[in-house]
Design an enzyme around this catalytic site. Structure first.
Site, PDB file in Angstrom:
ATOM      1  N   LYS A 194      13.793   8.423  11.083  1.00 55.56           N
ATOM      2  CA  LYS A 194      13.687   8.844   9.717  1.00 55.56           C
ATOM      3  C   LYS A 194      15.141   9.467   9.639  1.00 55.56           C
ATOM      4  O   LYS A 194      15.656   9.575   8.352  1.00 55.56           O
ATOM      5  CB  LYS A 194      12.469   9.467   9.320  1.00 55.56           C
ATOM      6  N   SER A 234       0.937  -1.173  -0.026  1.00 50.76           N
ATOM      7  CA  SER A 234      -0.140   0.045   0.006  1.00 50.76           C
ATOM      8  C   SER A 234       0.922   1.309   0.070  1.00 50.76           C
ATOM      9  O   SER A 234       2.011   1.041   0.173  1.00 50.76           O
ATOM     10  CB  SER A 234      -0.989   0.029   1.173  1.00 50.76           C
ATOM     11  N   ILE A 256       3.310   4.405  -0.314  1.00 50.20           N
ATOM     12  CA  ILE A 256       4.371   4.809  -1.353  1.00 50.20           C
ATOM     13  C   ILE A 256       5.145   3.479  -1.791  1.00 50.20           C
ATOM     14  O   ILE A 256       5.421   3.543  -2.952  1.00 50.20           O
ATOM     15  CB  ILE A 256       5.395   5.709  -0.298  1.00 50.20           C
ATOM     16  N   SER A 303      11.778  10.238   5.159  1.00 48.22           N
ATOM     17  CA  SER A 303      10.539  11.049   5.391  1.00 48.22           C
ATOM     18  C   SER A 303      10.940  12.660   5.412  1.00 48.22           C
ATOM     19  O   SER A 303      12.048  13.030   5.963  1.00 48.22           O
ATOM     20  CB  SER A 303       9.700  10.670   6.600  1.00 48.22           C
ATOM     21  N   TYR A 362       9.581   8.590  15.578  1.00 58.42           N
ATOM     22  CA  TYR A 362       9.684   8.491  14.400  1.00 58.42           C
ATOM     23  C   TYR A 362      10.390   9.472  13.600  1.00 58.42           C
ATOM     24  O   TYR A 362      11.235   8.934  12.721  1.00 58.42           O
ATOM     25  CB  TYR A 362       8.111   8.558  13.893  1.00 58.42           C
ATOM     26  N   THR A 375      -1.476   9.189   2.093  1.00 49.87           N
ATOM     27  CA  THR A 375      -1.744   7.645   2.548  1.00 49.87           C
ATOM     28  C   THR A 375      -2.383   7.483   3.821  1.00 49.87           C
ATOM     29  O   THR A 375      -2.326   8.490   4.483  1.00 49.87           O
ATOM     30  CB  THR A 375      -0.391   6.951   2.550  1.00 49.87           C
TER      31      THR A 375
END
Length: 300
Positions: free
Chosen positions: A189, A46, A48, A172, A185, A220
């Site tokens: 990244k 799903s 990217i 990201s 997170y 997304t």
């Protein structure tokens, strides 16, 4: 050992169709620029990852997609195979050593070798404070987002160096513009940028290129928590070199049309440089387009 693992899990795998002719994005049958190459894309059922897998297959590659849930693998593989693309699917939780081993073994058995690795799999199980995050959550995020790409690549390396392969890690926009609510997170990244440059130095003598894709805000399910906040930020006026020139919210189509196949073939630049990779101004329904950037490592 690896072939034995693969044979034990045939029921979990959609085999590669050995197609000599691919469907281009214009609908004309032709051999793509990646004809007869093999790409493994994690987290690719799903969002990217799915868009990248589709584009690589459209450009001629045999693509092995994967994610944690069988139903998602089945759905994504069937959708791409209906488009006439050479796509295989296998269940793989990249944070589990046995799943990574099975992914490598099955891809080798069914596709004969591996040229490219694209690491899209990522998790963010907590929205909240960095300092308030438990050790268990820290471990989960760093295990999947940072450690697993390096560990999977170490398993693939003996096969990729025979074919002068390429690696793309997917970071990201949070690496450059962290959101407070994303906490750990953001850290994971950002770490991928350093991992890219480190691996590029290490693998350059083996003729393996390592680059990093830094998507902007893409529409997304994963990005629902923060994409509204990013939409209000003036990203184009920040950081030296104007890393991003965002025109709005991007979509999977933005990613697909931004040519991830080119990113796999992108040469690295000198140490410490960040190269802009401008996405096509397509975006999601009614939007002005998204953004993407590539952060090459040195010397590959």
């Amino acid at each position: 050992m690896l072939p034995a693992v693969a044979r034990g899990h045939r029921g979990w795998f959609h085999p590669c169709a050995r197609l000599s002719v691919r469907m281009s994005s214009t609908g004309i049958d032709r051999k793509g620029i990646l004809a007869e190459r093999v790409a493994v894309v994690t987290g690719s059922t799903s969002g990217i990852g799915f868009a990248i897998a589709r584009r690589l297959a459209q450009d001629g590659a045999h693509v092995v997609i994967s994610s944690r849930k069988q139903q998602n693998v089945d759905r994504a593989a069937a959708q791409l195979q209906r488009e006439g693309l050479s796509v295989a699917g296998i269940v793989c939780h990249v944070g589990k050593a046995e799943d990574r081993e099975r992914l490598v073994a099955t891809a080798l058995e069914h596709c004969g070798g591996i040229d490219f690795l694209v690491c899209c799999a990522g998790v963010n199980p907590l929205v909240g404070s960095t300092l308030g995050t438990s050790e268990q959550i820290w471990d989960k995020i760093l295990n999947v987002n940072v450690k697993s790409p390096a560990l999977l690549l170490s398993q693939l390396l003996p096969y990729m160096e025979k074919r002068k392969g390429a690696v793309t890690l997917v970071s990201s926009v949070a690496a450059y513009f962290p959101r407070m609510e994303l906490g750990v997170y953001n850290v994971s990244k950002t770490a991928l940028l350093a991992l890219t440059r480190t691996l590029a130095l290490e693998l350059a003598p083996k003729d393996i290129r390592v680059n990093c894709l830094v998507p902007g805000v893409i529409k997304t399910d994963f990005s629902k928590v923060v994409r509204i906040g990013y939409m209000g930020m003036n990203l184009s006026s920040s950081t030296s070199g104007s890393i991003f020139r965002c025109r709005g919210l991007g979509s999977r189509r933005t990613v697909q049309e931004s040519c991830p196949s080119c990113a796999l073939q992108m040469p690295a630049t000198s140490p410490g440089r960040t190269s802009q990779w401008q996405a096509s101004p397509l975006g999601s329904e009614g939007s002005g387009g998204g953004c993407a950037a590539a952060v090459p490592g040195p010397g590959a």
